[in-house]
Design a protein around this motif. Sequence first.
Motif, PDB file in Angstrom:
ATOM      1  N   HIS A 109       0.840  -1.212   0.000  1.00  0.00           N
ATOM      2  CA  HIS A 109       0.000   0.000   0.000  1.00  0.00           C
ATOM      3  C   HIS A 109       0.878   1.265   0.000  1.00  0.00           C
ATOM      4  O   HIS A 109       0.617   2.199  -0.760  1.00  0.00           O
ATOM      5  CB  HIS A 109      -0.883  -0.080   1.246  1.00  0.00           C
ATOM      6  CG  HIS A 109      -1.742   1.106   1.507  1.00  0.00           C
ATOM      7  ND1 HIS A 109      -2.794   1.473   0.693  1.00  0.00           N
ATOM      8  CD2 HIS A 109      -1.724   2.018   2.515  1.00  0.00           C
ATOM      9  CE1 HIS A 109      -3.378   2.544   1.200  1.00  0.00           C
ATOM     10  NE2 HIS A 109      -2.744   2.910   2.300  1.00  0.00           N
ATOM     11  N   HIS A 142       3.085   7.888   3.959  1.00  0.00           N
ATOM     12  CA  HIS A 142       1.828   8.402   4.536  1.00  0.00           C
ATOM     13  C   HIS A 142       1.363   7.580   5.747  1.00  0.00           C
ATOM     14  O   HIS A 142       0.790   8.125   6.671  1.00  0.00           O
ATOM     15  CB  HIS A 142       0.729   8.520   3.460  1.00  0.00           C
ATOM     16  CG  HIS A 142       0.073   7.226   3.105  1.00  0.00           C
ATOM     17  ND1 HIS A 142       0.643   6.302   2.258  1.00  0.00           N
ATOM     18  CD2 HIS A 142      -1.103   6.687   3.510  1.00  0.00           C
ATOM     19  CE1 HIS A 142      -0.161   5.263   2.146  1.00  0.00           C
ATOM     20  NE2 HIS A 142      -1.230   5.467   2.899  1.00  0.00           N
ATOM     21  N   ASP A 143       1.628   6.258   5.735  1.00  0.00           N
ATOM     22  CA  ASP A 143       1.172   5.398   6.846  1.00  0.00           C
ATOM     23  C   ASP A 143       2.315   4.979   7.773  1.00  0.00           C
ATOM     24  O   ASP A 143       2.194   3.990   8.499  1.00  0.00           O
ATOM     25  CB  ASP A 143       0.489   4.139   6.291  1.00  0.00           C
ATOM     26  CG  ASP A 143      -0.994   4.368   6.004  1.00  0.00           C
ATOM     27  OD1 ASP A 143      -1.574   5.323   6.560  1.00  0.00           O
ATOM     28  OD2 ASP A 143      -1.566   3.583   5.233  1.00  0.00           O
ATOM     29  N   HIS A 197      -3.816  12.807   6.006  1.00  0.00           N
ATOM     30  CA  HIS A 197      -4.402  12.067   4.883  1.00  0.00           C
ATOM     31  C   HIS A 197      -5.734  11.407   5.199  1.00  0.00           C
ATOM     32  O   HIS A 197      -6.399  10.902   4.291  1.00  0.00           O
ATOM     33  CB  HIS A 197      -3.394  11.053   4.304  1.00  0.00           C
ATOM     34  CG  HIS A 197      -3.083   9.893   5.194  1.00  0.00           C
ATOM     35  ND1 HIS A 197      -2.145   9.959   6.209  1.00  0.00           N
ATOM     36  CD2 HIS A 197      -3.583   8.639   5.237  1.00  0.00           C
ATOM     37  CE1 HIS A 197      -2.074   8.794   6.815  1.00  0.00           C
ATOM     38  NE2 HIS A 197      -2.944   7.974   6.258  1.00  0.00           N
ATOM     39  N   ASP A 224      -5.045   6.777  -1.399  1.00  0.00           N
ATOM     40  CA  ASP A 224      -5.079   5.945  -0.197  1.00  0.00           C
ATOM     41  C   ASP A 224      -6.368   5.111  -0.157  1.00  0.00           C
ATOM     42  O   ASP A 224      -6.335   3.888   0.018  1.00  0.00           O
ATOM     43  CB  ASP A 224      -5.001   6.878   1.022  1.00  0.00           C
ATOM     44  CG  ASP A 224      -5.026   6.136   2.333  1.00  0.00           C
ATOM     45  OD1 ASP A 224      -4.358   5.091   2.424  1.00  0.00           O
ATOM     46  OD2 ASP A 224      -5.709   6.605   3.268  1.00  0.00           O
TER      47      ASP A 224
HETATM   48 FE   FE2 Z   1      -3.055   4.402   3.844  1.00  0.00          FE
END
Ligand code: FE2
Length: 312
Positions: A109, A142-143, A197, A224
């Motif tokens: 991801h 982002h994660d 996000h 996302d």
């Molecule tokens: Fe994500």
Amino acid sequence: MKTLKLHYPVHTLNGKEIFAAGSVLTHETIQEARKTYPPTPATAQSLLKHRSVLNDLQDMIGQPPYNTVYSNKEDRSAVLTLMERSQVQPVVLDSLDYFHRYDINTYRHALMVFALSLLLTRHLTLPRRDLEQEILSAGPTHDIGKTCVPIAILRKSTPLTVNERRHLEHHTAAGFALLAWDNGDPHAPAPQIARDHHERSNGTGYPEGKRLNNILVEIIAACDIYDALISPRPYRSSSFDNRTALEELTDLAQKNCLNSKVLQTLIALNRCNRPRVDDCVISLEKRGTPPADNNYGITIDETAPVSPLQKK
Ligand SMILES: [Fe+2]
Ligand SMILES: [Fe+2]
């Protein structure tokens, strides 16, 4: 800078707690943490030359539905050329190694959201700042805050409890804290993306519930959700098919959760005849069927009494 309070500790992957639960993140507290626990000085390294990253990326791009999104050779090579320029800090590579080992879905991801956001930026017809450079500077981060969420929560297949959901959602604040600590600049694209996000244009997101109005983060937010819907997840037995995923995103844009220009670009990339983005008409017709057993977003109250039927 608006302040954000941590509800759980934030630690590095080697177990160093850099912010305690209850810390308030301000420019001052971040600089203080950098003095107390200085980030290891390190030079940035090539993302695509790291372990199997390039192969994994090419493999995922070649599989449906990404093979349609990247069906144009020029697009594919432009995105890979951009990603070849991506130089990231060891903290980013360490997080990818960690996810590769413990949570392969998050590993994939992170890479796919990064790649897709670069592709969208290439086609987005908006007066734009140097979004490409901002996305490149953030890398697949982002994660990254999910490194501070217990693996058992990330891998859980049944509905989360209220506390587990709170911990999961804390990846936004944790990611911001980690990246701002590592980089020293809380206003840099990477910490801003990590924090925002899951915010939405209509203010229904988290962690702060602010109205998202930052095209950079809006691109990442759309990528996302799209990638999360079309990819395997532990909390449902099958992924959304591509049509249904795009319908879900259309719903979100209609509710003013997502930027509709970004959605229009994503839909144009998904059409085989490749219309110009501005000519691409978004269909409101619903033909898809979401997976029947999707536990995403279902939260159980662990304090509620369990009925004899549930116990069986
Ligand atoms: Fe994500
Ligand atoms: Fe996230």
